[in-house]
Design a protein around this motif. Structure first.
Motif, PDB file in Angstrom:
ATOM      1  N   GLN A 231       0.824  -1.196   0.000  1.00 12.84           N
ATOM      2  CA  GLN A 231       0.000   0.000   0.000  1.00 12.84           C
ATOM      3  C   GLN A 231       0.867   1.258   0.000  1.00 12.84           C
ATOM      4  O   GLN A 231       0.545   2.244  -0.669  1.00 12.84           O
ATOM      5  N   ALA A 232       1.964   1.231   0.753  1.00 12.59           N
ATOM      6  CA  ALA A 232       2.874   2.379   0.745  1.00 12.59           C
ATOM      7  C   ALA A 232       3.472   2.576  -0.645  1.00 12.59           C
ATOM      8  O   ALA A 232       3.614   3.712  -1.120  1.00 12.59           O
ATOM      9  N   THR A 233       3.821   1.472  -1.304  1.00 16.09           N
ATOM     10  CA  THR A 233       4.354   1.562  -2.664  1.00 16.09           C
ATOM     11  C   THR A 233       3.328   2.158  -3.607  1.00 16.09           C
ATOM     12  O   THR A 233       3.636   3.043  -4.412  1.00 16.09           O
ATOM     13  N   LEU A 234       2.088   1.673  -3.539  1.00 21.07           N
ATOM     14  CA  LEU A 234       1.045   2.138  -4.451  1.00 21.07           C
ATOM     15  C   LEU A 234       0.723   3.610  -4.224  1.00 21.07           C
ATOM     16  O   LEU A 234       0.482   4.359  -5.191  1.00 21.07           O
ATOM     17  N   MET A 235       0.722   4.056  -2.971  1.00 19.06           N
ATOM     18  CA  MET A 235       0.482   5.466  -2.703  1.00 19.06           C
ATOM     19  C   MET A 235       1.607   6.317  -3.300  1.00 19.06           C
ATOM     20  O   MET A 235       1.369   7.381  -3.872  1.00 19.06           O
ATOM     21  N   SER A 236       2.841   5.827  -3.183  1.00 19.73           N
ATOM     22  CA  SER A 236       3.966   6.546  -3.771  1.00 19.73           C
ATOM     23  C   SER A 236       3.855   6.575  -5.289  1.00 19.73           C
ATOM     24  O   SER A 236       4.163   7.586  -5.934  1.00 19.73           O
ATOM     25  N   GLU A 237       3.402   5.461  -5.870  1.00 18.50           N
ATOM     26  CA  GLU A 237       3.245   5.393  -7.321  1.00 18.50           C
ATOM     27  C   GLU A 237       2.238   6.433  -7.810  1.00 18.50           C
ATOM     28  O   GLU A 237       2.457   7.109  -8.822  1.00 18.50           O
ATOM     29  N   ARG A 238       1.120   6.556  -7.107  1.00 17.97           N
ATOM     30  CA  ARG A 238       0.086   7.484  -7.553  1.00 17.97           C
ATOM     31  C   ARG A 238       0.548   8.926  -7.443  1.00 17.97           C
ATOM     32  O   ARG A 238       0.219   9.763  -8.288  1.00 17.97           O
ATOM     33  N   VAL A 239       1.329   9.217  -6.405  1.00 16.49           N
ATOM     34  CA  VAL A 239       1.902  10.553  -6.296  1.00 16.49           C
ATOM     35  C   VAL A 239       2.904  10.783  -7.427  1.00 16.49           C
ATOM     36  O   VAL A 239       2.935  11.847  -8.045  1.00 16.49           O
ATOM     37  N   ALA A 240       3.716   9.762  -7.738  1.00 16.32           N
ATOM     38  CA  ALA A 240       4.715   9.889  -8.799  1.00 16.32           C
ATOM     39  C   ALA A 240       4.058  10.127 -10.151  1.00 16.32           C
ATOM     40  O   ALA A 240       4.568  10.887 -10.979  1.00 16.32           O
ATOM     41  N   ILE A 241       2.914   9.459 -10.403  1.00 18.66           N
ATOM     42  CA  ILE A 241       2.233   9.618 -11.685  1.00 18.66           C
ATOM     43  C   ILE A 241       1.464  10.937 -11.726  1.00 18.66           C
ATOM     44  O   ILE A 241       1.584  11.726 -12.663  1.00 18.66           O
ATOM     45  N   GLY A 242       0.641  11.172 -10.717  1.00 15.44           N
ATOM     46  CA  GLY A 242      -0.251  12.324 -10.752  1.00 15.44           C
ATOM     47  C   GLY A 242       0.338  13.598 -10.190  1.00 15.44           C
ATOM     48  O   GLY A 242      -0.149  14.688 -10.492  1.00 15.44           O
ATOM     49  N   GLY A 243       1.378  13.494  -9.365  1.00 21.72           N
ATOM     50  CA  GLY A 243       1.909  14.672  -8.694  1.00 21.72           C
ATOM     51  C   GLY A 243       3.236  15.158  -9.237  1.00 21.72           C
ATOM     52  O   GLY A 243       3.906  15.961  -8.596  1.00 21.72           O
ATOM     53  N   THR A 244       3.616  14.695 -10.428  1.00 21.40           N
ATOM     54  CA  THR A 244       4.878  15.139 -11.020  1.00 21.40           C
ATOM     55  C   THR A 244       4.835  16.644 -11.280  1.00 21.40           C
ATOM     56  O   THR A 244       3.850  17.137 -11.844  1.00 21.40           O
ATOM     57  N   PRO A 245       5.865  17.382 -10.883  1.00 21.96           N
ATOM     58  CA  PRO A 245       5.845  18.833 -11.112  1.00 21.96           C
ATOM     59  C   PRO A 245       5.734  19.169 -12.600  1.00 21.96           C
ATOM     60  O   PRO A 245       6.441  18.609 -13.437  1.00 21.96           O
TER      61      PRO A 245
END
Length: 400
Positions: A231-245
């Protein structure tokens, strides 16, 4: 101003910039291989400044990373496209759950690009419901024997390591019998096969694991605690995909704006209204991403990343569709159907037809939009959870 005090020193933006400038004064990036420069930057704590000292960071606030990146502009950089899974998913997970030896072993070559990572999560029979996965890991002394199949694995054809979730106890409910591993992608029994996509390329793969032997020191977290780690990995993945500057007016919006400015003869009132609406939505999403990144604690993203990922997927799909429509007949052309084993997603090195087709995957990868809406409803809005009849049923008794 962000400030961290400790060990008789203060780490603020001025101190971080001074440290970066001192490093650049002592290291000529043109004097040797780029890899040597990147290794030295990591060792100086100027890779991820919010990571601990000795692990590529300074223990400083995350927002100071922007200042460091500004100082290092024009110097050798990590390939964030090719290394996206390692940088955005494996690194924060290893930092949060790995042993000291695992952090020392994996983080430096992960950041420098010496070792590429992939993600061995999804399976043919466990897509949206990842917890039903069937890949088995059976302990044999100090090793684990792994058998199963994974699918939609980006970059498996050139990855050195994979983050792997496998079932270690079929006698307990599905979420409780999972364990998280690092998989050696060069180990005997690992077979990678390409999956050709609608774009003609194969950035995804299916991976078959047959009698793969993994030493126990490649296990991340406790046995049976794999769902929490995943779950920690998946949360990081979603931030990496959707939260990229993204800069204002950049990303997929920038491609549409370029066509709009260069081809005034293609403009219509209706297209203009749609573009204005998407501009506003893109700007709101961009600013929400800025706020999200400011709130993140190292290695512990929250469910807000799911909202960012949904917004990213929808905007990419609407904007790429508008781009094709704006260009009329020209937008229907496709530049290259040649089968290729790509190593990263190149939205802007290809034409509008490629962007339109590839954007369809944005609502699937990193968690489907439907699953992410459930997460937002339950964890952010506090709405009642969907009924889950299989929640307390041992995995071995579930229909498959």
């Amino acid at each position: 101003m962000a400030v961290v005090e400790g060990a008789g020193r203060t780490v603020d933006e001025a101190a971080v910039r001074a440290r970066a400038r001192d490093f650049l004064a002592a290291h000529d990036e043109a004097a040797g291989p780029p890899l040597d420069f990147l290794r030295a930057r990591f060792d100086a704590g100027l890779a991820w400044v919010h990571f601990p000292e000795g692990l590529g960071g300074l223990g400083a606030p995350r927002e100071l990373q922007a200042a460091v990146d500004e100082e290092f502009a024009g110097t050798p950089q990590t390939d964030t496209g090719r290394l996206a899974i390692g940088l955005g998913m494996a690194a924060p997970t290893i930092l949060a759950f790995g042993t000291p030896a695992q952090r020392q072993r994996f983080l430096r070559p992960l950041w420098t690009g010496e070792e590429v990572w992939c993600q061995l999560f999804s399976e043919p029979g466990a897509g949206s419901d990842l917890a039903t996965l069937a890949t088995r890991a059976v302990r044999d002394g100090d090793e684990w024997g792994v058998d199963g199949q994974k699918v939609w694995t980006s970059g498996a054809h050139f990855a050195r390591w994979g983050i792997l979730v496998a079932r270690t106890d079929p006698d307990v409910p599905k979420h409780r019998g999972l364990t998280y591993f690092v998989c050696d992608m060069r180990a005997p029994g690992v077979e990678v096969r390409p999956l050709r996509q609608i774009t003609g390329e194969a950035e995804f793969n299916e991976v078959f694991l047959t009698g793969v032997r993994l030493p126990d020191d490649l296990r991340i977290g406790e046995v049976g605690d794999g769902w929490r780690v995943a779950q920690a990995t998946l949360m990081s993945e979603r931030v990496a995909i959707g939260g990229t500057p993204i800069r204002r007016g950049g990303g997929m919006l920038g491609a549409v704006l370029a066509a709009w400015r260069e081809r005034p003869e293609l403009r219509t009132h209706d297209l203009h209204q749609r573009l204005l609406r998407l501009w506003v939505e893109a700007e709101v999403t961009r600013l929400a991403g800025v706020r999200l990144r400011q709130q993140l604690a190292a290695g512990a993203p929250g469910p807000e990343g799911s909202g960012m990922k949904i917004a990213f997927a929808r905007l990419n799909q609407e904007l790429s569709g508008l781009d094709v429509e704006l260009r009329r007949d020209e937008g229907l052309a496709y530049d290259d159907w040649t089968f290729r084993r790509s190593e990263s997603v190149d939205f802007f090195g290809r034409g509008p037809g490629y962007r339109y087709l590839r954007a369809k995957g944005n609502s699937i990868e990193g968690g489907t939009s439907e699953v992410l809406r459930n997460i937002i409803a339950e964890r952010v809005l506090g709405l009642p959870a969907e009924p889950r009849a299989d929640k307390d049923v041992p995995w071995k008794d579930l229909p498959r």
